[in-house]
Design an enzyme around this catalytic site. Structure first.
Site, PDB file in Angstrom:
ATOM      1  CG  ASP A  97     -10.380  -0.203   4.724  1.00 25.06           C
ATOM      2  OD1 ASP A  97     -10.348  -0.374   3.494  1.00 25.06           O
ATOM      3  OD2 ASP A  97     -10.007  -1.068   5.528  1.00 25.06           O
TER       4      ASP A  97
ATOM      5  CD  GLN B 206      -3.721  -4.421   6.555  1.00 24.09           C
ATOM      6  OE1 GLN B 206      -3.559  -3.448   5.847  1.00 24.09           O
ATOM      7  NE2 GLN B 206      -4.350  -5.507   6.137  1.00 24.09           N
TER       8      GLN B 206
ATOM      9  CE  LYS C  38      -3.954  -2.194   2.202  1.00 21.43           C
ATOM     10  NZ  LYS C  38      -4.617  -2.534   3.479  1.00 21.43           N
TER      11      LYS C  38
END
Length: 296
Positions: free
Chosen positions: A127, A104, A60
């Site tokens: 997200d 994450q 990422k």
């Protein structure tokens, strides 16, 4: 045309579609920088040393830089207390240089995922997993959409064009993929069915699908006889399978080689949905930067 060429035409190239999306974002980022003097910033927080998560986070960061954005990495030890993590998120929420925040997953067991995710300011929740953005999606309102379902939608649109009137069956009802995927497809005019652990005949339901999306995380769960001839199959799952020779290989939730015979189009694993997830994260981050600039 050789048969193998015919099969290759069926395989949805997620890498190529993601590359095109990332190139488009990179151009937009440069124009945004020239117009505003700002550079979109993405903060990624990793708690613990899970090897797979470390790979995802590093990838990422690489893709963020390639798109011309700033990447802020926060690698925290496994023993990080929830109060410490929440304090970091609060600092990131208040930092004007950061437009998107991603924690994450999975988190270590002693951390409460819901509390942590919902501590992220909704306008920085790129997200799309917080309650505010999930609620906005369910009501058909604008907001940040979870990256994996958004990537699946973009693959379908690139492959099929309009989705209106098609019957989509989603196997897996998670908050991460299945439920938001259903909302996105309903918005596109699809008829949507969801199979889950208590569905009595998931195979029978799957065989009705014009679009079959599988997101369970169980290696080759879906056999080819669950695939309607001419269906488009999106395989979200990825599992590392041990081979008899001691090696391993990555496989999806669908028995790919057999399903390839019946499907009109199918995503491979790897190289299908995965690249689109990261590209959509960058897209959400750029959108967040644009929204933040409007409020300046």
């Amino acid at each position: 045309m050789k048969p193998d060429d015919a099969y290759r035409r069926k395989i949805i190239d997620g890498k190529a579609i993601a590359r095109a999306l990332t190139d488009s974002i990179k151009e937009k980022v440069e124009n945004f920088r020239l117009e505003t003097g700002q550079i979109p910033g993405l903060a990624v927080v990793l708690v613990g040393n899970d090897p797979a998560s470390e790979v995802y986070v590093k990838n990422k960061a690489i893709q963020t830089h390639r798109a011309g954005m700033r990447s802020f990495m926060h690698m925290l030890p496994e023993t990080t207390a929830q109060e410490e993590l929440l304090a970091l998120i609060a600092r990131l929420n208040a930092d004007a240089a950061i437009h998107g925040i991603l924690v994450q997953l999975p988190l270590p067991q002693h951390l409460d995922r819901n509390i942590v995710i919902n501590a992220i300011a909704p306008h920085k929740d790129v997200d799309g997993l917080g309650e505010v953005n999930a609620g906005r999606l369910s009501l058909g309102m604008d907001g940040h959409v979870p990256c994996t379902p958004l990537g699946c939608l973009k693959l379908l649109q690139d492959t099929l064009g309009t989705l209106r009137g098609l019957h989509a069956v989603i196997i897996g009802a998670s908050n991460l993929v299945g439920k938001p995927m259903a909302q996105l497809l309903l918005k596109q005019g699809c008829t949507v069915s969801i199979a889950h652990i208590d569905t009595k005949d998931p195979g029978g339901l799957a065989r009705q699908a014009d679009i079959l999306i599988v997101a369970v995380g169980k290696a080759e769960l879906v056999p080819s006889d669950w695939v309607k001839p001419g269906a488009t199959v999106i395989d979200v799952g990825i599992t590392r399978m041990d081979l008899p020779d001691g090696k391993t290989r990555l496989v999806g939730d669908v028995a790919f080689n057999d399903a390839l015979e019946k499907a009109a189009f199918i995503t491979p694993v790897p190289g299908g949905v995965g690249p689109m997830t990261i590209a959509c994260l960058l897209s959400n981050t750029f959108d967040a930067a644009c929204e933040a600039n409007k409020g300046v």
